[in-house]
Design a protein around this motif. Sequence first.
Motif, PDB file in Angstrom:
ATOM      1  N   GLN A  65      75.591  73.064  53.145  1.00 29.39           N
ATOM      2  CA  GLN A  65      75.560  73.812  54.401  1.00 29.39           C
ATOM      3  C   GLN A  65      76.318  75.141  54.339  1.00 29.39           C
ATOM      4  OE1 GLN A  65      73.761  72.349  57.251  1.00 29.39           O
ATOM      5  NE2 GLN A  65      73.024  71.403  55.361  1.00 29.39           N
ATOM      6  N   GLY A  66      76.406  75.735  53.162  1.00 30.96           N
ATOM      7  CA  GLY A  66      77.177  76.962  52.991  1.00 30.96           C
ATOM      8  C   GLY A  66      76.736  78.107  53.875  1.00 30.96           C
ATOM      9  N   GLU A  67      75.440  78.188  54.179  1.00 28.63           N
ATOM     10  CA  GLU A  67      74.956  79.269  55.039  1.00 28.63           C
ATOM     11  C   GLU A  67      75.458  79.124  56.474  1.00 28.63           C
ATOM     12  OE1 GLU A  67      70.762  79.647  54.796  1.00 28.63           O
ATOM     13  OE2 GLU A  67      70.769  80.302  52.692  1.00 28.63           O
ATOM     14  N   CYS A 208      79.889  87.805  50.130  1.00 29.46           N
ATOM     15  CA  CYS A 208      79.754  88.681  51.290  1.00 29.46           C
ATOM     16  C   CYS A 208      78.451  88.351  52.012  1.00 29.46           C
ATOM     17  CB  CYS A 208      79.782  90.143  50.868  1.00 29.46           C
ATOM     18  SG  CYS A 208      79.856  91.294  52.255  1.00 29.46           S
ATOM     19  N   GLY A 209      78.501  87.376  52.930  1.00 30.47           N
ATOM     20  CA  GLY A 209      77.294  86.991  53.647  1.00 30.47           C
ATOM     21  C   GLY A 209      77.526  86.653  55.104  1.00 30.47           C
ATOM     22  N   GLU A 210      78.746  86.250  55.424  1.00 32.52           N
ATOM     23  CA  GLU A 210      79.061  85.905  56.813  1.00 32.52           C
ATOM     24  C   GLU A 210      79.267  87.180  57.630  1.00 32.52           C
ATOM     25  OE1 GLU A 210      82.028  82.714  57.212  1.00 32.52           O
ATOM     26  OE2 GLU A 210      81.873  82.504  55.034  1.00 32.52           O
ATOM     27  N   GLU A 215      80.813  92.894  58.184  1.00 34.16           N
ATOM     28  CA  GLU A 215      81.447  93.931  58.995  1.00 34.16           C
ATOM     29  C   GLU A 215      82.545  94.643  58.202  1.00 34.16           C
ATOM     30  OE1 GLU A 215      84.036  94.372  63.147  1.00 34.16           O
ATOM     31  OE2 GLU A 215      83.039  92.466  62.673  1.00 34.16           O
ATOM     32  N   TYR A 216      83.361  93.868  57.511  1.00 27.16           N
ATOM     33  CA  TYR A 216      84.426  94.438  56.682  1.00 27.16           C
ATOM     34  C   TYR A 216      83.834  95.283  55.551  1.00 27.16           C
ATOM     35  CZ  TYR A 216      88.265  94.376  53.216  1.00 27.16           C
ATOM     36  OH  TYR A 216      89.220  94.707  52.281  1.00 27.16           O
TER      37      TYR A 216
END
Length: 349
Positions: A65-67, A208-210, A215-216
Amino acid sequence: MSGILKIAMIAPPWFALPPKGYGGVEYMCSYLVDSLVDRGHQVTLLSSGENGTKARHVRTREVPQGERLGEPMPDVLHAAITRSIVDSLDVDVVHDHSLMGPLLAGERTVPTVVTLHEPVIGEYKEYFQLLGDTVRLVAISESQRSLAPEMNWYGTVHNGIDMNDFRGASRHSDWILFLGQCIPHKGLHVAIDSAREAGVGIRIAAKCGEPAELEYFESEIRPRLGDGVEWLGEVGGRRKKQLLAEASCLIFPIDWDEPFGMVMIEAMASGTPVVALDRGSVREVVRDSFSGIVCDKVSDLPEAIRRAAQLNAEDCRAVVAESFTSDLMAQKYENIYRSAMGEQRSFHL
């Protein structure tokens, strides 16, 4: 007590074991499971997706469930699924690395050991305080444990890795490496600025996906790319190990109380020194001026990058071999399991 232990190991629901890319907790669990099996114990691993460990495996979800990392329901459902599985197993001890799972520890007749993988502050601290003596808590560094010395600690066990998984390169390149998560408290923007000031290139291997990561990236990282700054994205497996071995140093400019930092011992096991800011567990892991350079402030980092190139690769590996192997980690957890089992048996007399 001695002999074979029967252990139920509950991993978080986010990534398969071992993970293909990001997943520090999952890497730690993989090494621990394999070392416990190698030491003759019977380990049943409860985790999502495929199993790449030596343990008997019970799959909690077909797809990791990483996504959905950060959402509550995958962890809640994972706890509900593992509840019925654990009830059906004949085990001596449960070792839980999930967040929601420890809520169920009070229902069991066997002890539950819980490793905490986050700084013990705020609501996270309050949660485990409320669980009281239903769980036996393990810290992954003395720094982490010192944030809440009054908790129900059963020990401190540093994370460990299999040294055979990491080999040094014949020579280091002239670029440095950032390996981790693209979030502010990991200090990626500081790493880029420090590399530029030191006059060296930097390669960035980052998850870098969340939404917060993206945003960062857009606000702080994308404007800094180019001119010796190479973005690689998330890497794992052989590619990650190759980067760790070839870099002149790993830069770890954290701005939080890091509980451990697996990437530091992975770098040192590859013969690569670590340049880090002195926060959290850093001084427990890195031997200053021997396996890396520990800096008090950001302005010290460029010079530390230059100095790190003079450190010896075999000294870096020696630190890991002495203190951070997966077999040593497994030995220490064995002692904690047996202690918890002995207390549990006495309690039920």
